[in-house]
Write an enzyme that holds these catalytic residues in place. Structure first.
Site, PDB file in Angstrom:
ATOM      1  N   GLU A 199      48.265  47.115 -92.644  1.00 33.06           N
ATOM      2  CA  GLU A 199      49.613  46.605 -92.409  1.00 33.06           C
ATOM      3  C   GLU A 199      49.837  45.498 -93.305  1.00 33.06           C
ATOM      4  O   GLU A 199      49.506  44.347 -93.273  1.00 33.06           O
ATOM      5  CB  GLU A 199      49.741  46.254 -90.900  1.00 33.06           C
ATOM      6  N   LYS A 211      37.630  38.155 -89.198  1.00 33.50           N
ATOM      7  CA  LYS A 211      37.776  36.933 -89.941  1.00 33.50           C
ATOM      8  C   LYS A 211      39.334  36.558 -89.635  1.00 33.50           C
ATOM      9  O   LYS A 211      40.061  37.408 -90.119  1.00 33.50           O
ATOM     10  CB  LYS A 211      37.422  37.717 -91.382  1.00 33.50           C
ATOM     11  N   GLU A 232      59.457  40.147-100.890  1.00 30.53           N
ATOM     12  CA  GLU A 232      59.165  39.679 -99.727  1.00 30.53           C
ATOM     13  C   GLU A 232      59.278  38.132 -99.650  1.00 30.53           C
ATOM     14  O   GLU A 232      58.422  37.703-100.454  1.00 30.53           O
ATOM     15  CB  GLU A 232      57.879  40.199 -98.993  1.00 30.53           C
ATOM     16  N   CYS A 264      56.676  39.908 -89.817  1.00 32.68           N
ATOM     17  CA  CYS A 264      56.438  41.003 -90.838  1.00 32.68           C
ATOM     18  C   CYS A 264      57.809  41.993 -90.376  1.00 32.68           C
ATOM     19  O   CYS A 264      58.158  42.651 -91.427  1.00 32.68           O
ATOM     20  CB  CYS A 264      55.414  41.761 -90.658  1.00 32.68           C
TER      21      CYS A 264
HETATM   22  P1  NAP Z   1      47.119  37.204 -96.808  1.00 35.96           P
HETATM   23  O1  NAP Z   1      47.020  36.142 -97.695  1.00 35.96           O
HETATM   24  O2  NAP Z   1      47.110  38.444 -97.123  1.00 35.96           O
HETATM   25  O3  NAP Z   1      46.049  36.986 -95.627  1.00 35.96           O
HETATM   26  C1  NAP Z   1      45.769  37.908 -94.628  1.00 35.96           C
HETATM   27  C2  NAP Z   1      44.263  37.823 -94.290  1.00 35.96           C
HETATM   28  O4  NAP Z   1      43.538  38.357 -95.543  1.00 35.96           O
HETATM   29  C3  NAP Z   1      43.786  36.041 -94.176  1.00 35.96           C
HETATM   30  O5  NAP Z   1      43.041  36.121 -92.842  1.00 35.96           O
HETATM   31  C4  NAP Z   1      43.376  35.814 -95.383  1.00 35.96           C
HETATM   32  O6  NAP Z   1      42.373  34.825 -95.329  1.00 35.96           O
HETATM   33  C5  NAP Z   1      42.434  37.118 -95.763  1.00 35.96           C
HETATM   34  N1  NAP Z   1      42.095  37.197 -97.129  1.00 35.96           N
HETATM   35  C6  NAP Z   1      42.703  36.412 -98.287  1.00 35.96           C
HETATM   36  N2  NAP Z   1      42.128  36.716 -99.314  1.00 35.96           N
HETATM   37  C7  NAP Z   1      41.318  37.983 -99.105  1.00 35.96           C
HETATM   38  C8  NAP Z   1      40.264  38.630 -99.576  1.00 35.96           C
HETATM   39  N3  NAP Z   1      40.271  38.435-100.899  1.00 35.96           N
HETATM   40  N4  NAP Z   1      39.500  39.372 -99.035  1.00 35.96           N
HETATM   41  C9  NAP Z   1      39.784  39.501 -97.823  1.00 35.96           C
HETATM   42  N5  NAP Z   1      40.511  38.829 -96.921  1.00 35.96           N
HETATM   43  C10 NAP Z   1      41.223  38.091 -97.775  1.00 35.96           C
HETATM   44  O7  NAP Z   1      48.536  37.232 -95.805  1.00 35.96           O
HETATM   45  P2  NAP Z   1      49.250  36.305 -95.015  1.00 35.96           P
HETATM   46  O8  NAP Z   1      49.850  35.097 -95.812  1.00 35.96           O
HETATM   47  O9  NAP Z   1      48.077  35.683 -93.761  1.00 35.96           O
HETATM   48  O10 NAP Z   1      50.125  36.824 -94.108  1.00 35.96           O
HETATM   49  C11 NAP Z   1      51.635  37.140 -94.492  1.00 35.96           C
HETATM   50  C12 NAP Z   1      51.574  38.460 -94.801  1.00 35.96           C
HETATM   51  O11 NAP Z   1      51.299  39.380 -93.780  1.00 35.96           O
HETATM   52  C13 NAP Z   1      53.048  38.884 -95.162  1.00 35.96           C
HETATM   53  O12 NAP Z   1      53.077  39.833 -96.375  1.00 35.96           O
HETATM   54  C14 NAP Z   1      53.547  39.694 -93.962  1.00 35.96           C
HETATM   55  O13 NAP Z   1      54.516  40.541 -94.161  1.00 35.96           O
HETATM   56  C15 NAP Z   1      52.155  40.413 -93.481  1.00 35.96           C
HETATM   57  N6  NAP Z   1      52.086  40.962 -92.180  1.00 35.96           N
HETATM   58  C16 NAP Z   1      52.159  42.123 -92.110  1.00 35.96           C
HETATM   59  C17 NAP Z   1      52.153  42.591 -90.631  1.00 35.96           C
HETATM   60  C18 NAP Z   1      52.494  44.035 -90.478  1.00 35.96           C
HETATM   61  O14 NAP Z   1      52.027  44.647 -89.461  1.00 35.96           O
HETATM   62  N7  NAP Z   1      52.872  44.924 -91.615  1.00 35.96           N
HETATM   63  C19 NAP Z   1      52.088  41.848 -89.720  1.00 35.96           C
HETATM   64  C20 NAP Z   1      51.943  40.391 -90.148  1.00 35.96           C
HETATM   65  C21 NAP Z   1      52.077  39.953 -91.340  1.00 35.96           C
HETATM   66  P3  NAP Z   1      42.843  33.101 -95.699  1.00 35.96           P
HETATM   67  O15 NAP Z   1      43.689  33.092 -94.431  1.00 35.96           O
HETATM   68  O16 NAP Z   1      41.540  32.373 -95.449  1.00 35.96           O
HETATM   69  O17 NAP Z   1      43.544  33.281 -96.919  1.00 35.96           O
END
Ligand code: NAP
Length: 481
Positions: free
Chosen positions: A248, A173, A383, A282
């Site tokens: 992560e 996904k 963040e 990240c």
């Molecule tokens: P996000 O909003 O948590 O979304 C991540 C993924 O989860 C997307 O595919 C999203 O789908 C999906 N998602 C949303 N709601 C969900 C639910 N209820 N159940 C299951 N999946 C769901 O994060 P983001 O805004 O894409 O990414 C930014 C964040 O990622 C930041 O906090 C960053 O630090 C973190 N990050 C961490 C790492 C690491 O390795 N630690 C690497 C990269 C990014 P949709 O897009 O359809 O909402």
């Protein structure tokens, strides 16, 4: 004509009238493509297809699975320029950054293709006479992969490749803000001849599909990269079913700058880590913790260098900083800038949306530097995930270490110093999963374990040999001969 990208379930491209748009964040007038908006039922069908494909895929030899990954890597390599341009258009990062990421995805596919021929188990001597004992790796089953938009190709690649080489089947996904880069990998795997049902791709709203995925009966594990909020929710849901889970999540990464650092490269490393990829890595630096003796000179140099950064459409040559990925992310960044203004005073540079000329069509925010930020300030604790740097003053090395570690996150951390003993003090005491010394805090390679500590991560590490630990289990054998 706008292309519609279908979901991929049980080896077939599945279309539907329900679609969502993928727009260029540097120019919202440009539609990159439309994606089929998957429903809960698609996730269930994808998980069922993955379960049906498991016996065939898991019993195929590791080298044979590896050959399919090698072929997929070659296909991506042939389309390298197009796939990188797709990424810049859907995510906004600059074309050189996108090329670097696609190259990394290709390398990841090849690296794990090679693991198919190794698949290291264990062979140790027994205490007993004429007993041969060893442990084999076996796949865990159907795995759900949920990925974010900021590394829209590399993160899907670093989950898909180890999952597949270990013999698992998957449902992927991707993030709704940037699904095309992941779709290109799935397209390459399809063309490489991956058997039907082994890889399934369902795009659509995370809120709707997440529940279906974590509840899908055949699922045995979930690997997630994204925000702490969603990760923590997934953990709670997965625990109810005792699914294996790997998370992560967010960070608030420090770079410590000591007075003995190579000054010019420290400035360059902090600016690079804070603002490249629009601060949307990240592992980006969001706190620079600077020793008092060089503080004023360092702040002035960072501000001077930041003002010279070229912001614009990442497809144009010479651009260093692209847009925020979407309107919501831009608004989040601007909201934090306002909070920063109230708590820490006016930023020394940046602080506004850029709307001059063509920039008005995108989600551009000026690279922003706040100085004299205190530990209790919101912009030093939460963040932001955008081009905002908080510079903090430390009395000395000990004070800098205390500030760096005094946070619930523990993703990446960096130090700039020429002192060998302080480098080692730092390496042993820094509370983070990824450390850099005299390099930007961001910029990792695929050959070593990747992942954070504390609230940033949960479960086994990704990438490198460590990735096999999450995606496989051991079967231990004692044999008397
Ligand atoms: P996000 O909003 O948590 O979304 C991540 C993924 O989860 C997307 O595919 C999203 O789908 C999906 N998602 C949303 N709601 C969900 C639910 N209820 N159940 C299951 N999946 C769901 O994060 P983001 O805004 O894409 O990414 C930014 C964040 O990622 C930041 O906090 C960053 O630090 C973190 N990050 C961490 C790492 C690491 O390795 N630690 C690497 C990269 C990014 P949709 O897009 O359809 O909402």
């Amino acid at each position: 004509m706008t292309e519609t990208f279908a979901n991929y379930i049980d080896g077939a491209w599945v279309k539907s009238a329900a679609v969502f748009e993928n727009r260029n964040p540097a120019n919202t007038g440009e539609l990159v493509g439309c994606f089929v908006k998957g429903q809960a039922q698609d996730v269930e069908e994808a998980a069922a297809a993955a379960a049906a494909a498991l016996p065939g895929w898991s019993t195929m030899s590791g080298p044979a699975r590896g050959n399919i990954l090698y072929r997929a890597a070659d296909i991506l390599d042939k389309r390298f320029e197009q796939v990188a341009a797709d990424m810049t258009r859907e995510e906004g990062k600059t074309l050189p950054e996108a090329k670097g990421e696609v190259r990394r995805s290709i390398n990841i596919l090849r690296y794990f293709a090679g693991e198919g021929s190794r698949m290291p188990g264990m062979l140790v001597p027994s205490e007993r006479d004429r007993v041969h004992m060893f442990a084999l790796r076996k796949p865990i089953g159907v795995v759900g992969l949920i990925t974010p938009w900021n590394f829209p190709s590399a993160i899907p690649a670093w989950k898909l490749a180890p999952a597949l080489i270990c013999g698992n089947t998957v449902v992927l996904k991707p993030a709704s803000a940037a699904p095309l880069s992941a779709w290109r990998i799935v397209e390459a795997l399809h063309e490489a001849g991956i058997p039907k049902g082994v890889v399934n791709f369902v795009a659509g709203s995370g809120g709707e599909l997440g529940q279906a995925l974590v509840g899908a009966k055949p699922l045995k594990a979930v690997s997630f990269t994204g925000s702490c909020e969603i990760g923590n929710w997934l953990h709670a849901e997965a625990s109810k079913r005792r699914l294996r889970i790997q998370l992560e999540m967010g960070g608030k990464n420090p770079t410590i700058v000591l007075a003995d650092a190579d000054f010019t490269s420290a400035v360059e490393n902090v600016v690079n880590a804070s603002f490249f990829s629009t601060g949307q890595k990240c592992t980006a630096t969001s706190r620079a913790i600077v020793e008092d003796a060089i503080y004023d000179r360092f702040v002035a140099a960072v501000v001077e260098r930041t003002r010279r950064l070229k912001v614009g459409n990442g497809m144009e040559p010479g651009i260093e900083i692209g847009p925020c990925v979407d309107q919501a992310q831009m608004e989040t960044v601007l909201r934090y800038v306002e909070i920063g203004r109230k708590e820490a005073g006016e930023p020394l540079c940046g602080g506004s949306r850029l709307t001059e000329g063509a920039l008005a069509k995108g989600y551009f925010v000026e690279p922003t530097v706040f100085a004299d930020v205190l530990e209790e300030h919101t912009i030093a604790r939460e963040e932001i995930f955008g081009p905002v740097l908080a510079i903090m003053r430390a009395a000395d090395f000990e004070d800098a270490m205390r500030i760096a570690n005094n946070i619930p996150f523990g993703l990446s951390s960096s130090i700039q110093t020429t002192s060998l003993s302080r480098t080692f003090e730092y390496i042993y005491r820094a509370e983070a999963g990824l450390l850099t010394v005299n390099l930007p805090s961001a910029g990792v390679e695929y050959q070593l374990p990747f992942g954070g500590s504390k609230d940033s991560s949960f479960g086994p590490k990704e990438q490198g040999p460590a990735a096999l630990e999450f995606y496989s289990d051991y079967k231990t054998v004692y044999l008397k001969y």
